[in-house]
Design a protein around this motif. Structure first.
Motif, PDB file in Angstrom:
ATOM      1  N   ALA A  48       0.873  -1.171   0.000  1.00  0.00           N
ATOM      2  CA  ALA A  48       0.000   0.000   0.000  1.00  0.00           C
ATOM      3  C   ALA A  48       0.912   1.224   0.000  1.00  0.00           C
ATOM      4  N   GLY A  49       0.357   2.381  -0.278  1.00  0.00           N
ATOM      5  CA  GLY A  49       1.156   3.597  -0.212  1.00  0.00           C
ATOM      6  C   GLY A  49       1.717   3.994  -1.549  1.00  0.00           C
ATOM      7  N   PRO A  50       2.449   5.101  -1.586  1.00  0.00           N
ATOM      8  CA  PRO A  50       2.929   5.643  -2.859  1.00  0.00           C
ATOM      9  C   PRO A  50       3.945   4.716  -3.520  1.00  0.00           C
ATOM     10  N   PRO A  51       3.975   4.697  -4.833  1.00  0.00           N
ATOM     11  CA  PRO A  51       4.946   3.847  -5.534  1.00  0.00           C
ATOM     12  C   PRO A  51       6.370   4.222  -5.152  1.00  0.00           C
ATOM     13  N   ARG A  52       7.213   3.201  -5.019  1.00  0.00           N
ATOM     14  CA  ARG A  52       8.599   3.449  -4.608  1.00  0.00           C
ATOM     15  C   ARG A  52       9.519   3.650  -5.809  1.00  0.00           C
ATOM     16  N   TYR A  53       9.028   3.354  -7.006  1.00  0.00           N
ATOM     17  CA  TYR A  53       9.883   3.508  -8.188  1.00  0.00           C
ATOM     18  C   TYR A  53       9.032   3.702  -9.438  1.00  0.00           C
ATOM     19  N   GLY A 142      -1.828   9.148  -7.737  1.00  0.00           N
ATOM     20  CA  GLY A 142      -1.584  10.484  -8.282  1.00  0.00           C
ATOM     21  C   GLY A 142      -0.363  10.610  -9.166  1.00  0.00           C
ATOM     22  N   VAL A 143       0.240   9.482  -9.546  1.00  0.00           N
ATOM     23  CA  VAL A 143       1.417   9.549 -10.416  1.00  0.00           C
ATOM     24  C   VAL A 143       0.971   9.448 -11.884  1.00  0.00           C
ATOM     25  N   PRO A 144       1.781   9.955 -12.821  1.00  0.00           N
ATOM     26  CA  PRO A 144       1.390   9.856 -14.237  1.00  0.00           C
ATOM     27  C   PRO A 144       1.448   8.414 -14.751  1.00  0.00           C
ATOM     28  N   VAL A 145       0.519   8.067 -15.614  1.00  0.00           N
ATOM     29  CA  VAL A 145       0.502   6.729 -16.219  1.00  0.00           C
ATOM     30  C   VAL A 145       0.298   6.879 -17.726  1.00  0.00           C
ATOM     31  N   GLY A 146       0.910   5.983 -18.489  1.00  0.00           N
ATOM     32  CA  GLY A 146       0.780   6.099 -19.936  1.00  0.00           C
ATOM     33  C   GLY A 146       1.020   4.787 -20.653  1.00  0.00           C
ATOM     34  N   VAL A 147       0.474   4.687 -21.871  1.00  0.00           N
ATOM     35  CA  VAL A 147       0.710   3.537 -22.740  1.00  0.00           C
ATOM     36  C   VAL A 147       1.049   4.043 -24.134  1.00  0.00           C
ATOM     37  N   ALA A 148       1.962   3.335 -24.806  1.00  0.00           N
ATOM     38  CA  ALA A 148       2.371   3.731 -26.154  1.00  0.00           C
ATOM     39  C   ALA A 148       2.614   2.475 -26.978  1.00  0.00           C
ATOM     40  N   THR A 149       2.123   2.482 -28.204  1.00  0.00           N
ATOM     41  CA  THR A 149       2.367   1.346 -29.093  1.00  0.00           C
ATOM     42  C   THR A 149       2.613   1.872 -30.500  1.00  0.00           C
ATOM     43  N   VAL A 150       3.237   1.049 -31.333  1.00  0.00           N
ATOM     44  CA  VAL A 150       3.437   1.449 -32.731  1.00  0.00           C
ATOM     45  C   VAL A 150       2.985   0.330 -33.653  1.00  0.00           C
ATOM     46  N   GLU A 151       2.647   0.725 -34.875  1.00  0.00           N
ATOM     47  CA  GLU A 151       2.258  -0.200 -35.939  1.00  0.00           C
ATOM     48  C   GLU A 151       0.924  -0.869 -35.681  1.00  0.00           C
ATOM     49  N   THR A 152       0.100  -0.293 -34.818  1.00  0.00           N
ATOM     50  CA  THR A 152      -1.218  -0.851 -34.568  1.00  0.00           C
ATOM     51  C   THR A 152      -2.073   0.220 -33.892  1.00  0.00           C
ATOM     52  N   PRO A 153      -3.397   0.141 -34.022  1.00  0.00           N
ATOM     53  CA  PRO A 153      -4.235   1.118 -33.314  1.00  0.00           C
ATOM     54  C   PRO A 153      -4.052   1.018 -31.799  1.00  0.00           C
ATOM     55  N   LEU A 154      -4.196   2.142 -31.134  1.00  0.00           N
ATOM     56  CA  LEU A 154      -4.077   2.174 -29.674  1.00  0.00           C
ATOM     57  C   LEU A 154      -5.049   1.212 -29.004  1.00  0.00           C
ATOM     58  N   PRO A 252       6.872  11.426  -8.746  1.00  0.00           N
ATOM     59  CA  PRO A 252       7.653  10.200  -8.974  1.00  0.00           C
ATOM     60  C   PRO A 252       6.776   8.956  -8.839  1.00  0.00           C
ATOM     61  N   GLY A 253       7.149   7.924  -9.581  1.00  0.00           N
ATOM     62  CA  GLY A 253       6.418   6.658  -9.498  1.00  0.00           C
ATOM     63  C   GLY A 253       5.597   6.347 -10.737  1.00  0.00           C
ATOM     64  N   PHE A 254       5.943   6.988 -11.869  1.00  0.00           N
ATOM     65  CA  PHE A 254       5.135   6.805 -13.075  1.00  0.00           C
ATOM     66  C   PHE A 254       5.128   5.368 -13.580  1.00  0.00           C
ATOM     67  N   ARG A 296      20.332   7.203 -12.211  1.00  0.00           N
ATOM     68  CA  ARG A 296      19.199   7.285 -11.274  1.00  0.00           C
ATOM     69  C   ARG A 296      18.782   5.891 -10.826  1.00  0.00           C
ATOM     70  N   THR A 297      18.366   5.803  -9.580  1.00  0.00           N
ATOM     71  CA  THR A 297      18.063   4.497  -8.981  1.00  0.00           C
ATOM     72  C   THR A 297      16.565   4.350  -8.695  1.00  0.00           C
ATOM     73  N   ASP A 298      15.753   5.259  -9.251  1.00  0.00           N
ATOM     74  CA  ASP A 298      14.326   5.271  -8.909  1.00  0.00           C
ATOM     75  C   ASP A 298      13.459   4.660  -9.997  1.00  0.00           C
ATOM     76  N   THR A 299      14.070   3.962 -10.960  1.00  0.00           N
ATOM     77  CA  THR A 299      13.303   3.475 -12.115  1.00  0.00           C
ATOM     78  C   THR A 299      13.626   2.007 -12.394  1.00  0.00           C
ATOM     79  N   LEU A 300      12.579   1.235 -12.618  1.00  0.00           N
ATOM     80  CA  LEU A 300      12.708  -0.168 -13.021  1.00  0.00           C
ATOM     81  C   LEU A 300      12.395  -0.265 -14.508  1.00  0.00           C
ATOM     82  N   ILE A 301      13.314  -0.828 -15.281  1.00  0.00           N
ATOM     83  CA  ILE A 301      13.054  -1.091 -16.703  1.00  0.00           C
ATOM     84  C   ILE A 301      12.907  -2.600 -16.893  1.00  0.00           C
ATOM     85  N   ILE A 302      11.800  -3.007 -17.482  1.00  0.00           N
ATOM     86  CA  ILE A 302      11.567  -4.418 -17.800  1.00  0.00           C
ATOM     87  C   ILE A 302      11.374  -4.537 -19.307  1.00  0.00           C
TER      88      ILE A 302
END
Ligand SMILES: [Zn+2]
Length: 386
Positions: A48-53, A142-154, A252-254, A296-302
């Motif tokens: 629970a609580g605000p995102p840590r990364y 309350g953090v920003p969220v987004g999705v992005a794709t290419v070569e196909t409709p959203l 932070p926490g997008f 920066r140590t606040d971001t996870l890339i998968i």
């Protein structure tokens, strides 16, 4: 009535209130962490609580280990995400079958629950109620969220499983309505379609643009953008750079999903040349993200995939004894296997559909050690949601 009778009635009332509250809430995953195979579940607790990364999730639609190996052979070097410190394989089964589709696969990652193929973010089999997604859980803080794709409709399945709640991924009107009126991500980028184009986005309060140059424009007070493209679309590295620039303006926490669909489209056509080009474009986008991340140590890339497409097998080149050169591909084999063997290694496909093969998961940055415990796509939910 004695005191114990009063207590019983009070307990009963609280019980009823609890049931009513449960009935009103979105259907959340259970908080007991056991993996029961076919019908999903996850074992990583959700804080629970605000995102840590921050989370940056790359999905290569329809890419398995063989497609990545072909890309390395063409590149003649490791992929950028080969250098990530965490790397595992995960299973992708849908509920009720070994072969999944992008809707059920992305729902499993987004919600921690296995669902029926072609389903988006609802409990099927089961009550059919909406399953809260990792994107929505972050959005509630309350953090920003987004999705992005290419070569196909959203409105296509992979990004939509994080945003929409529809029994069928083919209900594009319902999916578009969920984008514009229900979840309303801060950033949405992809191809236009009948139900979700720039006109509809503007009517729903978005600032809509259709060109790569306009992605960099930052108007004060603009908090929701729709980058919707017709034919010409930005390349993934440029799209990723612009999206990261937009997301990192907020708290932070997008959560940001970047998908390439071209890998799956070419996979269905058994066109390894096209698959490799799309993988290498995404690899450049990952390099762009790593440059953005720096120290920066606040971001996870998968970097991962929803399922494998084509049942691809890489083959050994045939030694041609009549030739001076060390290895040559026998021309008959070449013709039989692929018209693209000048560029990609010898190979053959075993299906034009999706396969049950496991897919890779690569991770770096904050909490990347958690990814080492992932063995099924439902497990990613607990890492994406905090
Ligand atoms: Zn597909």
């Amino acid at each position: 009535m004695g005191a114990s009778g009063t207590v019983r009635i009070i307990k009963l009332l609280f019980g009823l209130l609890g049931l009513v509250a449960l009935g009103c809430a979105d259907e959340r995953p259970p908080t007991v962490y056991s993996y029961d195979g076919w019908d999903g579940g996850y074992f990583l607790p959700v804080d629970a609580g605000p995102p840590r990364y921050n989370v940056l999730l790359f999905i290569m639609d329809g890419v398995g280990p063989a497609q990545l190996q072909a890309a390395r052979l063409v590149k003649q070097a490791p992929l950028h995400f080969d250098r990530f410190p965490a790397h595992v394989l995960m299973t992708t089964e849908a509920s009720g079958g070994v072969v999944t589709d992008s809707g059920a696969a992305a729902t499993a990652m987004a919600t921690g629950r296995k669902v029926t193929p072609y389903t988006l973010g609802v409990a099927l089999p089961g009550s059919g109620r909406p399953l809260v997604t990792a994107l929505e859980l972050r959005q509630r803080t309350g953090v920003p969220v987004g999705v992005a794709t290419v070569e196909t409709p959203l409105v296509d399945a992979t990004p939509s499983a994080f945003v929409a709640h529809q029994a069928s991924r083919f209900d594009e009107a319902g999916v578009a309505s969920d984008y514009l009126r229900r979840t309303r991500p801060d950033l949405m980028a992809g191809g236009t379609s009948y139900n979700l184009g720039r006109v509809q986005a503007v009517a729903a309060g978005y600032v809509a643009i259709d060109s790569e140059a306009a992605m960099a424009v930052r108007s004060p007070g603009v908090d929701r953008v729709a980058w919707l493209f017709d034919e010409a679309r930005p390349r993934l590295p440029e799209l990723t750079r612009a999206a990261l620039g937009f997301m990192s303006r907020g708290k932070p926490g997008f959560f940001l999903l970047v998908e390439t669909e071209a890998t799956d489209t070419h996979g269905h056509a058994n066109n390894l040349d096209g698959v490799v080009k799309a993988v290498l474009e995404l690899d450049q986008a990952v390099a762009e993200a790593m440059a953005w991340m720096g120290n920066r140590t606040d971001t996870l890339i998968i970097v991962t995939s929803d399922h494998e497409t084509g049942g691809l097998v890489l083959d050994e080149p045939v030694l041609d004894a009549s030739s001076d050169s060390v290895l040559q591909i026998d021309s008959a084999v070449e013709d039989a296997l692929s018209p693209f063997t000048a560029n990609v290694p010898p190979h053959h496909y075993t299906t034009t559909s999706h396969s049950s093969r496991p897919v890779d998961v690569f991770a770096t940055g904050a909490a990347h050690e958690s990814v080492l415990r992932v063995s099924d796509n439902t497990h990613l939910f607990g890492i994406l949601a905090p």
